[in-house]
Design an enzyme around this catalytic site. Structure first.
Site, PDB file in Angstrom:
ATOM      1  CE  LYS A 109       2.881  -4.293  -2.822  1.00 36.01           C
ATOM      2  NZ  LYS A 109       4.207  -4.078  -3.412  1.00 36.01           N
TER       3      LYS A 109
HETATM    4  N1  GLU Z   1       4.586  -2.428  -6.948  1.00 33.07           N
HETATM    5  C1  GLU Z   1       5.938  -2.070  -7.219  1.00 33.07           C
HETATM    6  C2  GLU Z   1       6.858  -2.653  -6.153  1.00 33.07           C
HETATM    7  O1  GLU Z   1       6.553  -3.631  -5.513  1.00 33.07           O
HETATM    8  C3  GLU Z   1       6.094  -0.579  -7.432  1.00 33.07           C
HETATM    9  C4  GLU Z   1       5.743   0.258  -6.244  1.00 33.07           C
HETATM   10  C5  GLU Z   1       5.783   1.744  -6.535  1.00 33.07           C
HETATM   11  O2  GLU Z   1       6.205   2.146  -7.610  1.00 33.07           O
HETATM   12  O3  GLU Z   1       5.374   2.487  -5.635  1.00 33.07           O
HETATM   13  O4  GLU Z   1       7.980  -2.221  -5.997  1.00 33.07           O
END
Ligand code: GLU
Length: 423
Positions: A109
């Protein structure tokens, strides 16, 4: 090092959830220590010339929690509250989300501490490109694959992809997912998270032997996730009696006309429900939505929406978490005591990252699928995952959240054991 705690509530909660489930699984101490830490935490400074000629320096982060199963996967958010601890907590959650989903990724993240609502498009582009250049050494289709998150979307992904591609002298579409369909994105990705949430809710009704046509829903948040979840549910014959966004909550005991409400926000300049009307509709205070008498409540807005101040008044029988962390740990205990069954976030909202996996696979193969192929594979995976967690939780007599954590952690632990400890 031993077990960690954190001053940051989100990180502390993530660690507690992990340690609790890891102990119940009987994981070895060394493994608990490995997975309680992140493989890599990168902090960067992002100098940007603003429109008024001044130079500002923003803080940015990218955390890779685990690459045991595959490349780190997870979004990048632009928000004033972004900090390293928050990214670390969310990266860890992504490891469990991808593991539970059965897709070949670890967790990551990132984010930039900024307020995009106060920035021009040019300023946002310069922040995005400089951030991409700073994290360039650690991202790659086989190492770390970022995606959209809070306040980022297709445009930001294209700026990231374009910057890295130019730095490397070749097109690198598979490094970022959530791109627009016109630029290596995938049909179906926009609806994926909402469709997945609704699928989990319908699977829940199936195991409880309840008829969707006799079930009422309330949905907090009518953004991308809430709208597509609502549209899928009404298609299945369910009645959505309440919806809300920042302009308030809208209640109709005979059911909201979701297609009409969707049309309304599509025509509204800020995509809001403000001014939405239909016969029998009542506008109520935004928080009142939580207290409506409903079968299923879907929180699809912000983290911490159900907390110790309002949890005791929640009247739903079941909750399907669409946002990340919409129920605080204190509220979770209150809801549990009331006998409310909760489908946890990292199971219910995994449609987004499963969709990202489809996009990545299509990019690597250079071959695009149809929307029908995409949706049918998504439904197949989501249904299987729901059933697996449901059965595990029933057998082990644990709540679905704990069952989901245990299932997810066990798979990552196996990967670490098999690969061994080297780096
Ligand atoms: N931000 C989204 C999540 O929290 C998608 C993450 C992604 O597709 O890598 O799942």
């Amino acid at each position: 090092m031993g077990k960690r705690t954190s001053e940051n509530v989100l990180l502390d909660t993530a660690l507690k959830n992990f340690y609790g489930a890891a102990e119940e699984l009987g994981l070895e101490d060394g493994l608990i220590e490995i997975l309680g830490n992140s493989e890599r935490k990168m902090s960067v400074s992002i100098p940007v010339v603003m429109d008024d000629g001044s130079t500002r320096v923003f803080n940015g982060y990218r955390v890779q929690h685990s690459s045991a199963i595959g490349p780190a996967k997870g979004g990048i958010r632009f928000h004033p509250d972004v900090c390293l601890e928050e990214c670390e907590a969310l990266a860890m959650l992504m490891t469990w989300k991808c593991s539970l989903a059965g897709i070949p990724y670890g967790g990551g993240k990132g984010g930039v501490e900024c307020n995009p609502l106060e920035m021009s498009k040019g300023e946002k582009e310069r922040v995005a490109r400089t951030f991409a250049a700073r994290i360039e050494p650690v991202v790659g289709a086989w190492s770390d694959v970022p995606a959209p998150d809070v306040n980022t979307g297709g445009q930001e992904m294209v700026w990231f992809m374009d910057t890295i591609s130019k730095m490397r002298g070749r097109l690198e579409p598979a490094i970022f997912t959530g791109k627009p369909v016109s630029l290596w994105g995938s049909q179906g990705r926009t609806e994926a998270t909402g469709l997945g949430v609704a699928t989990c809710a319908l699977e829940l009704l199936k195991v409880l032997e309840k008829d969707p046509k006799k079930t009422t829903f309330t949905i907090q948040g009518f953004g991308n996730v809430g709208t597509y979840a609502a549209l899928t549910l009404v298609d299945a014959g369910a009645k959505v009696i309440g919806i809300s966004d920042i302009t308030g909550a809208y209640y109709c005991k005979d059911g909201i006309d979701i297609n009409k409400a969707f049309q309304h926000i599509s025509e509204h300049p800020q995509r809001l429900l403000d001014g939405y009307k239909q016969p029998g509709l009542e506008k109520i205070d935004a928080e009142e939505l939580l207290f409506l008498d409903t079968d299923v409540f879907i929180p699809a807005a912000l983290e911490g929406a159900v907390n110790k101040n309002n949890a005791d008044k929640v009247k739903a029988r079941y909750i399907v978490e669409a946002a990340n962390g919409p129920i605080t740990p204190e509220a979770d205990a209150v809801l549990d005591a009331k006998g409310i069954l909760i489908v946890p976030d990292f199971l219910a909202n995994s449609g987004g990252v499963i969709g990202s996996y489809f996009e990545w696979a299509q990019n690597l193969g250079g071959y695009f699928w149809t929307r029908e192929e995409y949706n049918s594979r998504l439904l197949h995976i989501m249904k299987g995952n729901f059933q697996r967690v449901w059965e595990f939780s029933q057998e082990r007599k644990v709540k679905m959240r704990r069952g989901a954590f245990m299932t997810a952690i066990a798979r990552v632990a196996d990967a670490v054991r098999m690969r061994g400890v080297f780096l």
